[in-house]
Design a protein around this motif. Sequence first.
Motif, PDB file in Angstrom:
ATOM      1  N   ILE A   8       0.838  -1.196   0.000  1.00 43.22           N
ATOM      2  CA  ILE A   8       0.000   0.000   0.000  1.00 43.22           C
ATOM      3  C   ILE A   8       0.872   1.245   0.000  1.00 43.22           C
ATOM      4  CG2 ILE A   8      -1.725   1.307   1.309  1.00 43.22           C
ATOM      5  CD1 ILE A   8      -2.771  -1.459   2.317  1.00 43.22           C
ATOM      6  N   GLN A   9       1.935   1.214   0.797  1.00 38.76           N
ATOM      7  CA  GLN A   9       2.855   2.351   0.860  1.00 38.76           C
ATOM      8  C   GLN A   9       3.490   2.604  -0.505  1.00 38.76           C
ATOM      9  OE1 GLN A   9       5.318   2.403   4.369  1.00 38.76           O
ATOM     10  NE2 GLN A   9       7.004   3.360   3.291  1.00 38.76           N
ATOM     11  N   ARG A  10       3.949   1.551  -1.156  1.00 40.52           N
ATOM     12  CA  ARG A  10       4.565   1.671  -2.480  1.00 40.52           C
ATOM     13  C   ARG A  10       3.561   2.213  -3.504  1.00 40.52           C
ATOM     14  NH1 ARG A  10       5.215  -3.413  -3.567  1.00 40.52           N
ATOM     15  NH2 ARG A  10       3.314  -3.404  -4.779  1.00 40.52           N
ATOM     16  N   ASP A  11       2.331   1.703  -3.463  1.00 42.98           N
ATOM     17  CA  ASP A  11       1.312   2.142  -4.411  1.00 42.98           C
ATOM     18  C   ASP A  11       0.885   3.587  -4.157  1.00 42.98           C
ATOM     19  OD1 ASP A  11       1.492  -0.342  -5.581  1.00 42.98           O
ATOM     20  OD2 ASP A  11      -0.399  -1.087  -4.747  1.00 42.98           O
ATOM     21  N   ALA A  12       0.823   3.980  -2.884  1.00 41.29           N
ATOM     22  CA  ALA A  12       0.496   5.371  -2.555  1.00 41.29           C
ATOM     23  C   ALA A  12       1.566   6.305  -3.122  1.00 41.29           C
ATOM     24  CB  ALA A  12       0.367   5.559  -1.042  1.00 41.29           C
ATOM     25  N   GLU A  13       2.808   5.886  -3.042  1.00 44.09           N
ATOM     26  CA  GLU A  13       3.904   6.691  -3.601  1.00 44.09           C
ATOM     27  C   GLU A  13       3.753   6.822  -5.120  1.00 44.09           C
ATOM     28  OE1 GLU A  13       7.151   8.849  -4.651  1.00 44.09           O
ATOM     29  OE2 GLU A  13       6.177   8.727  -2.693  1.00 44.09           O
ATOM     30  N   ALA A  14       3.378   5.736  -5.783  1.00 38.95           N
ATOM     31  CA  ALA A  14       3.199   5.782  -7.238  1.00 38.95           C
ATOM     32  C   ALA A  14       2.072   6.744  -7.614  1.00 38.95           C
ATOM     33  CB  ALA A  14       2.918   4.380  -7.776  1.00 38.95           C
ATOM     34  N   VAL A  15       0.962   6.693  -6.885  1.00 45.01           N
ATOM     35  CA  VAL A  15      -0.163   7.597  -7.156  1.00 45.01           C
ATOM     36  C   VAL A  15       0.254   9.042  -6.888  1.00 45.01           C
ATOM     37  CG1 VAL A  15      -2.486   8.276  -6.423  1.00 45.01           C
ATOM     38  CG2 VAL A  15      -1.934   5.856  -6.753  1.00 45.01           C
ATOM     39  N   TYR A  32       5.239  17.204   2.235  1.00 48.15           N
ATOM     40  CA  TYR A  32       4.672  15.985   2.809  1.00 48.15           C
ATOM     41  C   TYR A  32       3.924  16.272   4.108  1.00 48.15           C
ATOM     42  CZ  TYR A  32       7.278  13.334  -0.629  1.00 48.15           C
ATOM     43  OH  TYR A  32       7.743  12.826  -1.803  1.00 48.15           O
ATOM     44  N   ILE A  33       4.527  17.019   5.002  1.00 47.04           N
ATOM     45  CA  ILE A  33       3.898  17.285   6.291  1.00 47.04           C
ATOM     46  C   ILE A  33       2.796  18.340   6.159  1.00 47.04           C
ATOM     47  CG2 ILE A  33       5.468  19.047   7.189  1.00 47.04           C
ATOM     48  CD1 ILE A  33       4.263  16.003   9.161  1.00 47.04           C
ATOM     49  N   LEU A  34       3.013  19.318   5.290  1.00 47.15           N
ATOM     50  CA  LEU A  34       1.973  20.336   5.089  1.00 47.15           C
ATOM     51  C   LEU A  34       0.736  19.726   4.427  1.00 47.15           C
ATOM     52  CD1 LEU A  34       4.211  23.318   3.967  1.00 47.15           C
ATOM     53  CD2 LEU A  34       3.041  23.045   6.170  1.00 47.15           C
ATOM     54  N   LYS A  35       0.939  18.813   3.524  1.00 42.19           N
ATOM     55  CA  LYS A  35      -0.189  18.137   2.879  1.00 42.19           C
ATOM     56  C   LYS A  35      -0.949  17.277   3.895  1.00 42.19           C
ATOM     57  CE  LYS A  35      -2.563  17.021  -0.833  1.00 42.19           C
ATOM     58  NZ  LYS A  35      -3.444  17.987  -1.481  1.00 42.19           N
ATOM     59  N   LEU A  36      -0.235  16.655   4.834  1.00 43.94           N
ATOM     60  CA  LEU A  36      -0.908  15.903   5.896  1.00 43.94           C
ATOM     61  C   LEU A  36      -1.794  16.839   6.711  1.00 43.94           C
ATOM     62  CD1 LEU A  36      -1.473  13.398   7.592  1.00 43.94           C
ATOM     63  CD2 LEU A  36       0.638  13.897   8.868  1.00 43.94           C
ATOM     64  N   GLN A  37      -1.298  18.014   7.015  1.00 38.15           N
ATOM     65  CA  GLN A  37      -2.089  18.988   7.777  1.00 38.15           C
ATOM     66  C   GLN A  37      -3.344  19.390   7.001  1.00 38.15           C
ATOM     67  OE1 GLN A  37      -1.475  19.924  10.928  1.00 38.15           O
ATOM     68  NE2 GLN A  37      -3.395  21.015  10.889  1.00 38.15           N
ATOM     69  N   PHE A  68     -16.205  11.134   4.491  1.00 29.42           N
ATOM     70  CA  PHE A  68     -15.447  10.899   5.712  1.00 29.42           C
ATOM     71  C   PHE A  68     -14.446   9.757   5.496  1.00 29.42           C
ATOM     72  CE2 PHE A  68     -15.234   8.426   9.738  1.00 29.42           C
ATOM     73  CZ  PHE A  68     -14.497   9.337  10.490  1.00 29.42           C
ATOM     74  N   GLU A  69     -14.911   8.659   4.925  1.00 24.87           N
ATOM     75  CA  GLU A  69     -14.034   7.520   4.664  1.00 24.87           C
ATOM     76  C   GLU A  69     -12.904   7.899   3.699  1.00 24.87           C
ATOM     77  OE1 GLU A  69     -16.673   4.461   3.261  1.00 24.87           O
ATOM     78  OE2 GLU A  69     -17.588   4.186   5.247  1.00 24.87           O
ATOM     79  N   ASP A  70     -13.246   8.680   2.677  1.00 30.61           N
ATOM     80  CA  ASP A  70     -12.238   9.104   1.704  1.00 30.61           C
ATOM     81  C   ASP A  70     -11.184  10.001   2.345  1.00 30.61           C
ATOM     82  OD1 ASP A  70     -13.584   7.651  -0.216  1.00 30.61           O
ATOM     83  OD2 ASP A  70     -14.406   9.407  -1.254  1.00 30.61           O
ATOM     84  N   GLU A  71     -11.608  10.863   3.247  1.00 25.10           N
ATOM     85  CA  GLU A  71     -10.644  11.735   3.932  1.00 25.10           C
ATOM     86  C   GLU A  71      -9.748  10.934   4.872  1.00 25.10           C
ATOM     87  OE1 GLU A  71      -9.971  14.573   2.860  1.00 25.10           O
ATOM     88  OE2 GLU A  71     -11.741  14.862   1.634  1.00 25.10           O
ATOM     89  N   LEU A  72     -10.296   9.890   5.511  1.00 29.70           N
ATOM     90  CA  LEU A  72      -9.445   8.989   6.299  1.00 29.70           C
ATOM     91  C   LEU A  72      -8.390   8.343   5.404  1.00 29.70           C
ATOM     92  CD1 LEU A  72     -11.908   7.126   8.690  1.00 29.70           C
ATOM     93  CD2 LEU A  72      -9.944   8.501   9.379  1.00 29.70           C
ATOM     94  N   CYS A  75      -5.647  10.825   4.610  1.00 28.26           N
ATOM     95  CA  CYS A  75      -4.721  10.995   5.740  1.00 28.26           C
ATOM     96  C   CYS A  75      -3.777   9.806   5.841  1.00 28.26           C
ATOM     97  CB  CYS A  75      -5.487  11.200   7.042  1.00 28.26           C
ATOM     98  SG  CYS A  75      -6.241  12.828   7.186  1.00 28.26           S
ATOM     99  N   MET A  76      -4.329   8.606   5.705  1.00 27.39           N
ATOM    100  CA  MET A  76      -3.481   7.417   5.782  1.00 27.39           C
ATOM    101  C   MET A  76      -2.452   7.419   4.653  1.00 27.39           C
ATOM    102  SD  MET A  76      -4.489   3.425   5.891  1.00 27.39           S
ATOM    103  CE  MET A  76      -3.229   2.172   5.810  1.00 27.39           C
ATOM    104  N   ALA A  77      -2.885   7.747   3.457  1.00 29.92           N
ATOM    105  CA  ALA A  77      -1.964   7.786   2.320  1.00 29.92           C
ATOM    106  C   ALA A  77      -0.850   8.799   2.566  1.00 29.92           C
ATOM    107  CB  ALA A  77      -2.719   8.114   1.038  1.00 29.92           C
ATOM    108  N   GLN A  78      -1.198   9.933   3.119  1.00 27.85           N
ATOM    109  CA  GLN A  78      -0.176  10.953   3.360  1.00 27.85           C
ATOM    110  C   GLN A  78       0.827  10.489   4.418  1.00 27.85           C
ATOM    111  OE1 GLN A  78      -0.266  13.330   1.115  1.00 27.85           O
ATOM    112  NE2 GLN A  78       1.715  14.051   1.832  1.00 27.85           N
ATOM    113  N   ILE A  79       0.353   9.796   5.437  1.00 27.49           N
ATOM    114  CA  ILE A  79       1.267   9.239   6.437  1.00 27.49           C
ATOM    115  C   ILE A  79       2.185   8.201   5.782  1.00 27.49           C
ATOM    116  CG2 ILE A  79       1.357   7.722   8.475  1.00 27.49           C
ATOM    117  CD1 ILE A  79      -1.145   9.339   9.463  1.00 27.49           C
ATOM    118  N   LEU A  80       1.623   7.377   4.911  1.00 27.15           N
ATOM    119  CA  LEU A  80       2.437   6.398   4.196  1.00 27.15           C
ATOM    120  C   LEU A  80       3.486   7.085   3.323  1.00 27.15           C
ATOM    121  CD1 LEU A  80      -0.358   3.882   3.167  1.00 27.15           C
ATOM    122  CD2 LEU A  80       1.387   3.554   4.942  1.00 27.15           C
TER     123      LEU A  80
END
Length: 107
Positions: A8-15, A32-37, A68-72, A75-80
């Motif tokens: 998932i982490q690798r695929d998130a990076e590709a996207v 990366y951190i500003l986008k997480l915010q 709501f689910e999409d925003e979760l 956030c998870m993708a950005q952490i990855l």
Amino acid sequence: MTRTLADIQRDAEAVSRLYARNCQIDRNDDWYILKLQEEAGELTSAYLRLTARGRDKGETQDAIRRQFEDELADCMAQILLIAEKNGVDLEAAMERKWFAYLDTSPA
């Protein structure tokens, strides 16, 4: 298909690379951190709408739940992405920081 967290982490990076290229975004260290915010703010807004403490904007409860689910997921993708950028093995970090308690807690 079952994906590991590393998959998932690798695929998130590709996207994210595609997104950056298509939108001409420089994913520098701060991005990366500003986008997480930014994503955390969007999650908060979606949560407020889901819990009837924000405007529904004429959308159905199902649509609000999906947002709501999409925003979760965002956030998870950005952490990855932050983990990927900084060479963090999240599985190992979770084992060390969180799951170690499972071995010591009473049943």
